[in-house]
Design an enzyme around this catalytic site. Structure first.
Site, PDB file in Angstrom:
ATOM      1  N   GLY B  74     -47.478  -3.096  30.152  1.00  0.00           N
ATOM      2  CA  GLY B  74     -47.327  -3.031  28.712  1.00  0.00           C
ATOM      3  C   GLY B  74     -46.668  -4.524  28.524  1.00  0.00           C
ATOM      4  O   GLY B  74     -46.662  -5.394  27.551  1.00  0.00           O
ATOM      5  N   THR B  75     -45.558  -4.660  29.412  1.00  0.00           N
ATOM      6  CA  THR B  75     -44.760  -5.856  29.429  1.00  0.00           C
ATOM      7  C   THR B  75     -45.722  -7.202  29.518  1.00  0.00           C
ATOM      8  O   THR B  75     -45.320  -8.004  28.664  1.00  0.00           O
ATOM      9  CB  THR B  75     -43.724  -5.782  30.460  1.00  0.00           C
ATOM     10  OG1 THR B  75     -42.867  -4.781  30.131  1.00  0.00           O
ATOM     11  CG2 THR B  75     -43.149  -7.299  30.830  1.00  0.00           C
ATOM     12  N   GLY B 203     -51.430   2.567  30.359  1.00  0.00           N
ATOM     13  CA  GLY B 203     -51.888   3.856  30.706  1.00  0.00           C
ATOM     14  C   GLY B 203     -50.731   4.664  31.027  1.00  0.00           C
ATOM     15  O   GLY B 203     -51.016   5.863  30.842  1.00  0.00           O
ATOM     16  N   THR B 240     -58.005 -10.976  40.676  1.00  0.00           N
ATOM     17  CA  THR B 240     -58.823 -10.051  40.856  1.00  0.00           C
ATOM     18  C   THR B 240     -58.449  -8.597  40.310  1.00  0.00           C
ATOM     19  O   THR B 240     -57.221  -8.289  40.215  1.00  0.00           O
ATOM     20  CB  THR B 240     -58.669  -9.595  42.485  1.00  0.00           C
ATOM     21  OG1 THR B 240     -59.395 -10.801  43.198  1.00  0.00           O
ATOM     22  CG2 THR B 240     -59.773  -8.524  42.766  1.00  0.00           C
ATOM     23  N   CYS B 328     -36.815   0.614  31.147  1.00  0.00           N
ATOM     24  CA  CYS B 328     -36.713  -0.767  31.567  1.00  0.00           C
ATOM     25  C   CYS B 328     -35.319  -1.443  31.828  1.00  0.00           C
ATOM     26  O   CYS B 328     -34.979  -2.200  32.185  1.00  0.00           O
ATOM     27  CB  CYS B 328     -37.469  -1.669  30.523  1.00  0.00           C
ATOM     28  SG  CYS B 328     -39.519  -1.410  30.779  1.00  0.00           S
TER      29      CYS B 328
END
Lengths: 396, 396
Positions: B74-75, B203, B240, B328
């Site tokens: 998300g960061t 997720g 990738t 965080c």
């Protein structure tokens, strides 16, 4: 599709994940799901796993674990190194030296810096894709702040004399980064022996999971992060740690360190059979890259008069997976900048074929390729205007 | 440690991965290991899986799958949105509006932009952490190019009136991003109903794997990538693809869409029992965030006269996992900028306790917390100079 055999020889694009690595990852998908930053048992388990992986990766490259920054790809590691180190050094100068055959994550990162006022010099390579350390040294200026030359090239397999280049760069007092994504886990990589300041690596090149990579940066070096946010990775790479990916990278690093010599022996034997057999059975085929200074699992060619993509598709219909240049760009249908930099004409460069052997590659696989490839080449040449012209002009 | 029970109530830091998600991921760790960019069967299988996941994520947020960019956190999604949109709009202006309670990945990303000449206005929140849409509108200037207000706050659970804010921002002709990391998968998120231009999700907030996240950006909007490299994700996020992570995100999105209402019902019931029970059994406890406009699985408090970290450790020794602010930043031992922005005094903000209920949370878990927490609070207060002063002054 009813191919007789399935032969995966695209290990330069990505490797499979070793069963032992999957088994190590699984508990971190299932039971140990805490956030490493959390102050409780669940966090403790996740944090310890991340630190174990950091030690395993450190051991593989002879680096202090504290100096390892986990990232989600080799591309991210390269961007963080190039942009992060250049921006941190900007007060000293704005000139960067890279080789002409760097991966796009390095090459294009420097182009982005050019838009911000940096100057970039591309050092040429010879026909084997080798960089001359003296040529690097000659391009260093008073305002040069960073040199980046890749350890090994994924498209042609050539291994650079990084220790020699690093020595000259360090003598000039300039920082040196190497993109060791294609080499780490496949040949010995020792940050002290190489004498580099920063090094990128990726798990998907040595049987670790995709999405697991790292940048090593020598202690004390300033680095401007690509992203802002939390305190993870010392604030240099914020975002909740991908614990399963990191654990998998650590395990893959441990296995690579343990088995490197035996893997290399196994690869080299089969690779040389592939090279000899292909050059014997396919006319007008050129081995690209250096014959000796090359990755043990790597064989690459240009097959004249035809296009790589057409070969890939016909080989795929026979159950054989290979690539034509870098996976990051091969769908873009352009001739490889690596082959062009090596002096190959555009029309020959388009016939690029890259084989990456894997741990499960057998003699039978090589025989199968050597059986299936020549008729595919013949068939494509029969449709090739270039080949018709060549035959007509009597050079065939 | 011999706690009677193990109770994980830190689902705002990260959730477990659902067994169905793990089962969906496994084949992509084991058999389908190709690089999605490769031109062969192995690549095809990986590419199809990535595109299926893109559709699943699109469905969850009512977005066109083509407009989804997979990221590793998300960061990263927030950094890409803030820096990428701001830089692409720089010729129009350099003023950005965000709320005062944004996650550090938004707040600090704008601070980095400030160093590059952008101006940032922080819109205040009320005591429930609510942003006033009119206050956002009042702060929009002629040179405002981007507004970002989070959908829900992970520390206090408050859900913002995003549709109202977006309407006003769009009336002013300005781009609007919302950090929906804490909300997506937990409450309905519909990019059209919200009326936003860009939205971040992760997720690990709704039972998907860590390292799997996405940024949705409305079609046609320019975005400067954080990283340079290959052609993946339309060149907007090279590297990738983390196929297993992406596949897991897709499956988690599918399950969240299917089960959202029943999950919310289950959460709300237990959460309200936790809130009522805690406020009943612990004196001088304040519910932080909004009572009604809050995430269904979220309960947060300030426990006066003591520090959050001390509570976390004693709760952990009883087998209970909670957090004190954002994962965080919680290890950084600072009072939360969110609580300070809500007008809470520093000494009260330090007593922050955040509960995030999960799919496996039971009534017994809540009872266990309500049994173990009060004596822990008492014990810490007996050691607290603040509490001693409070009692001495006769306010107790």
């Amino acid at each position: 599709m009813a191919a007789e055999r399935r032969v995966y020889l695209d290990n330069t694009a990505t490797t499979a994940v070793l069963p032992e690595v999957v088994d190590t990852v699984l508990p971190y998908l299932r039971e140990v799901y805490g956030n490493p930053q959390s102050w409780h048992l669940w966090g403790d388990g996740a944090r310890e796993a991340v630190e174990t992986a950091r030690e395993q990766v450190g051991k593989l490259i002879n680096a202090n674990p504290e100096e390892i920054i986990f990232t989600a790809s080799g591309t991210e590691a390269n961007n963080l190194a190039i942009k992060g180190l250049a921006q941190a050094q900007a007060s000293k100068g704005r000139h960067i030296v890279i080789s002409a055959i760097e991966h796009f994550s390095v090459l294009h990162a420097t182009r982005t810096l050019e838009k911000a006022g940096y100057e970039v010099t591309l050092v040429p390579v010879d026909k084997y894709a080798l960089v001359d350390p003296d040529e690097v040294a000659r391009n260093i200026r008073k305002d040069t702040i960073l040199v980046s030359v890749m350890h090994a090239n994924g498209e042609v397999g050539t291994i650079q004399p990084i220790a020699d280049i690093a020595r000259k760069v360090k003598e000039a007092g300039v920082l040196f980064h190497t993109d060791a994504v294609a080499s780490t886990g496949n040949i010995p990589v020792d940050v002290e022996a190489l004498g580099v300041d920063a090094l990128s690596l990726a798990g998907s090149q040595f049987y670790g999971p995709k999405g697991s990579a790292a940048l090593w940066v020598r202690k004390g070096l300033r680095l401007i992060p690509l992203m802002d946010g939390g305190v993870q990775e010392g604030g240099r790479r914020p975002g909740t740690e991908d614990v399963p990916g990191i654990v998998g990278l650590g395990k893959a690093a441990e296995l690579a360190a343990r088995d490197m010599a035996s893997r290399a022996g196994q690869f080299t034997k089969l690779r040389d059979k592939l090279i000899d057999g292909l050059l014997d059975k396919v006319s007008h085929a050129i081995l690209t890259g250096h014959q000796v200074q090359r990755l043990p699992h790597h064989a690459s060619f240009c097959i004249e008069f035809i296009e790589g993509e057409a070969m890939l598709m016909l080989l795929s219909s026979q159950g054989i997976a290979v690539s034509s240049g870098s996976a990051c760009t091969s769908r873009a249908l352009k001739a490889s900048h690596v082959l062009i930099a090596m002096g190959l004409p555009h029309e020959i460069a388009q016939g690029s074929l890259v084989f990456g052997l894997g741990l499960d590659t057998s003699q039978g696989d090589i025989d199968y390729v050597l059986e299936k490839l020549p008729p595919i080449v013949d068939r494509l040449r029969q449709m090739s205007p270039l080949y018709a012209k060549f035959v007509k002009e009597g050079r065939g």
